[in-house]
Design an enzyme around this catalytic site. Structure first.
Site, short mmCIF file in Angstrom:
data_model
loop_
_atom_site.label_atom_id
_atom_site.label_comp_id
_atom_site.label_asym_id
_atom_site.label_seq_id
_atom_site.Cartn_x
_atom_site.Cartn_y
_atom_site.Cartn_z
N GLU A 1 0.92 -1.29 -0.07
CA GLU A 1 -0.07 0.00 0.02
C GLU A 1 0.87 1.17 -0.13
O GLU A 1 1.88 1.26 0.56
CB GLU A 1 -0.95 0.12 1.26
N LYS B 1 -3.28 -3.55 -9.17
CA LYS B 1 -3.14 -2.33 -8.86
C LYS B 1 -4.10 -1.33 -8.69
O LYS B 1 -4.61 -0.95 -9.80
CB LYS B 1 -1.78 -1.66 -9.82
N ASP C 1 12.30 5.52 -16.98
CA ASP C 1 12.53 5.14 -15.62
C ASP C 1 13.19 3.68 -15.46
O ASP C 1 12.73 2.98 -14.57
CB ASP C 1 11.40 5.39 -14.85
#
Lengths: 357, 370
Positions: free
Chosen positions: B23, B44, B137
């Site tokens: 979380e 997700k 990324d």
């Protein structure tokens, strides 16, 4: 940029396994948003019929006999109304100075939305605003919602946001759209490296072709043809000789019978050209006004905030949600009587913010 | 119920959430199953309700690109559905990532293992680049490992498409240690070479088992790079002193790579150095890398199923969940903090408290630059 040219909606020829699949054919646009014109008509008819039946039923539940005199919209009238709002998008984009990609994407979104929904449930005025706002984000040109709504009269942020999920869902969360104006740019760049083309091409040729592409956005062309087919048709309207030269340069090497030739493209180009010339303009305002007037009476009362049907639906949904929460609490209590349950008490197993539905 | 709503509900029912595995501030990750096949999946769940501009850019990018990309070495987005104010992405379940494997001291890597991971990374990246998508990324914990050993590029929250040269883009992308020098110098026009630099850093990290260029700040990052690879000259990288944020950070000699990578073969060092060429236009492309002699020399890459795996089943680090959205930052949602500074949520109660605290902070990032 020529990759999509061979991929017409009728193309079913067997593929050479050695050949790599063209990028365009792997796109969600190619796979899920391509129709024949008959297929489109059918989808819209069915959607319209189902909507009319559902709304008629809602009227009858409220007051038997009340739907008898309502003139519901026909599928083609829905299309006309949506088309009017397609023409509003370029106006808004000009005001915000959004790039061409935002405009083209928003227009595609609005068209795709009404292949899944009816104007009698969701008025295109609001959907258009949401589609445009979503397009600014999906094309990486985001602006804040506040700025966006501040420049649009009589629009609150919630008007845009409330429909965002519905629009995204209707698009099947497929946000990528391949555009004809990009394909046109590819043709334009290609031309400049062709040996027998004058290097000083007048930019007005590109601009004229671009205007034809903009006109094509008011038609069903993008739901039927590939971006490069539309681009070539638009370029043919602007400069037929150059367009032919470009097409020849793309098609010449080792043309075999199973492959694409100019003969197979030409009829497709003709269809797109006539579509652009005949339908690529705003609808008659009087006709739309009439449709909109009737829509006020035949729109789905369940979607009208505050109406009896709306409140009934709300109550029903609330009851279901309550039932679900109740079930969850029961499950949790069952869990706590478990000999291992005590340890996790206090960290709250049930998180109302977190319901997994 | 509308047809669209019905379809959404039908989709939702195909997927079963079993347990929460992580979380973060804006997302929760569940492990679950596909109802019909029992196949393991991950869900997700992105809490959209708290964003005042609706669906946030990071979620949009991830959905937009993963919807289009289907490749063995790219994480598969199986489905998307919404629930109230949440957006749910159903992803294939992947039990570990390359960072966990690198950090697991009990594992020994053979050169053939590294070659296999590199091949899979370049294959996935070549596919993205071929589709005109920059990842922006890449780092070991965004390279996920499936149970059959396949490596998959994940987390497309910072990805974007590219086409025309001369289109301005933000330089605030890629986690610092993996960020190429042109971005550190504020270059706003770039291409696929930025991802290749990151892959070079990952390549080195696989051999060293520690991050290769761990800068402590953006300025220190440049220094760290130059210390390792020598300060670039005008010949090495024409025009770099004219970049917007160029600052001289000192003159460092170029030490031989061999000094650090003592066991590496010549092919290995050749490919590594081609990923880390200063001049972005000279840097190797993913396609070229795939036909580099390194991949054809002995030892051949290890079969994915035979690669080293984490012995212990570890939950995905919780901070993974947040992807790249840092709602407190003023930039376009980049998480480029060094790993030591990353939040590790220690207990559920703390997680809750933090999540609430974060939610109360409404400082909003301005619209990011394109």
């Amino acid at each position: 940029m020529s990759t999509g040219l061979v991929a017409s909606s009728e193309n079913t020829e067997s593929k050479d396994p050695q050949q790599r699949q063209p990028l365009y054919e792997a796109s969600t646009q190619f796979r899920n948003w391509r129709f024949s014109s008959e297929g489109l008509a059918q989808i819209r008819e069915k959607l319209n019929e189902a909507a009319v039946a559902a709304i008629r039923n809602t009227f009858e539940v409220d007051q038997p006999g009340s739907s008898a005199n309502v003139a519901f919209l026909h599928a083609n009238e829905e299309v006309t109304l949506v088309k009017l709002y397609l023409t509003k998008i370029p106006q808004l984009c000009a005001m915000f100075r959004f790039p061409e990609e935002v405009e083209a994407t928003a227009i595609s979104y609005l068209k795709r939305f009404y292949l899944k929904n009816t104007v009698m449930d969701w008025h295109p005025k609001n959907v258009m605003l949401t589609a445009l706002f979503l397009a600014t984000k999906t094309t990486n040109n985001p602006i804040s919602l506040e700025t966006y709504t501040a420049h649009i009269p009589k629009t609150a942020p919630s008007d845009v946001l409330d429909l965002e999920f519905l629009v995204a869902q209707s698009l099947n969360f497929e946000f990528t759209v391949w555009h004809a104006h990009r394909a046109l740019w590819g043709i334009w760049l290609d031309l400049q490296s062709l040996p027998d083309v004058d290097q000083n091409l007048s930019p007005s040729i590109h601009d004229t072709a671009l205007n034809h592409i903009r006109a094509s956005r008011l038609t069903d062309a993008e739901l039927i043809y590939t971006p490069s087919q539309i681009a070539l048709a638009a370029f043919t309207l602007a400069a037929p000789d150059l367009a032919l030269k470009w097409a020849q340069s793309k098609l010449l090497p080792n043309v075999t019978s199973s492959q694409l030739s100019l003969d197979t493209i030409s009829p497709v180009l003709e269809l797109i050209k006539s579509m652009i010339l005949n339908e690529g303009h705003a609808p008659d305002v009087e006709a739309v006004r009439e449709v909109d007037r009737r829509l006020r009476i035949c729109k789905n009362p369940e979607k009208v905030v505050g109406s009896k049907a709306y409140l009934a639906k709300q109550a029903e949904e609330e009851r279901k949600a309550e039932e679900k929460r109740h079930k969850k609490v029961l499950e949790m209590q069952k869990g706590q009587s478990d000999p291992f349950g005590d340890e996790i008490q206090g960290t709250s197993l049930v998180d109302y913010d977190d319901d997994d539905d | 119920m509308d047809a669209v709503e019905k379809a959404n509900t039908a989709r939702q029912q195909q997927w079963i959430k079993d347990r929460k595995v992580g979380e973060g501030t804006y997302a929760v990750v569940y492990q679950g199953r596909e109802a019909s096949t029992k196949r393991k999946i991950a869900v997700k769940k992105i809490k959209v309700g708290q964003f005042k501009d609706g669906l946030d850019m990071s979620a949009i990018r991830e959905v937009k690109y993963l919807r289009e990309l289907k490749h063995q070495n790219v994480i598969e987005l199986l489905d998307v559905f919404s629930s109230k104010t949440n957006l749910n992405l159903v992803l294939e379940f992947l039990d570990s990532d390359l960072e966990m494997i690198i950090k697991d001291r009990s594992l020994v890597f053979l050169p053939a293992d590294i070659k296999s991971w590199m091949a899979m990374t370049f294959r996935g990246l070549e596919f993205c680049h071929r589709n005109w998508i920059l990842h922006r990324d890449l780092k070991p914990n965004n390279l996920l490992i499936a149970s059959d050993g396949q490596l998959k590029l994940a987390d497309f929250g910072l990805a974007r498409d590219f086409a025309d040269p001369g289109y301005k883009m933000t330089c605030q992308v890629i986690t610092r240690w993996y960020r190429p020098p042109e971005l550190l110098f504020g270059c706003r026009y770039y291409g696929t070479a930025v991802d290749i630099w990151s892959v070079g850093c990952i390549f080195a990290e696989l051999m060293l088992r520690i991050p290769y260029l761990p800068g402590e700040s953006d300025m220190d990052q440049l220094k760290t790079i130059f210390r390792a690879l020598g300060t670039p000259t005008e010949d090495d990288w024409p025009g770099h002193t004219k970049l917007p944020d160029y600052v001289p950070v000192g003159q460092f000699p170029k030490p031989p790579m061999r000094d650090l990578f003592t066991a590496a073969t010549a092919d290995t060092l050749n490919l590594l150095s081609k990923c880390l060429i200063y001049e972005p236009r000279k840097r190797i492309s993913a396609l070229e890398a795939l036909s580099h002699p390194y991949f054809f020399a002995l030892p051949y890459p290890t079969h994915p199923s035979k690669l080293p795996k984490c012995s212990t089943v570890v939950n995905k680090p919780l901070d993974e969940v947040d992807a790249n959205v840092d709602m407190n930052s003023s930039g376009p949602g980049v998480k480029a903090t060094s790993k030591g500074l990353k939040r590790k949520l220690t207990s559920p109660t703390e997680a809750k408290a933090r999540s609430i605290a974060r939610r109360l902070d409404f400082s909003k990032a301005p619209p990011s630059s394109p």
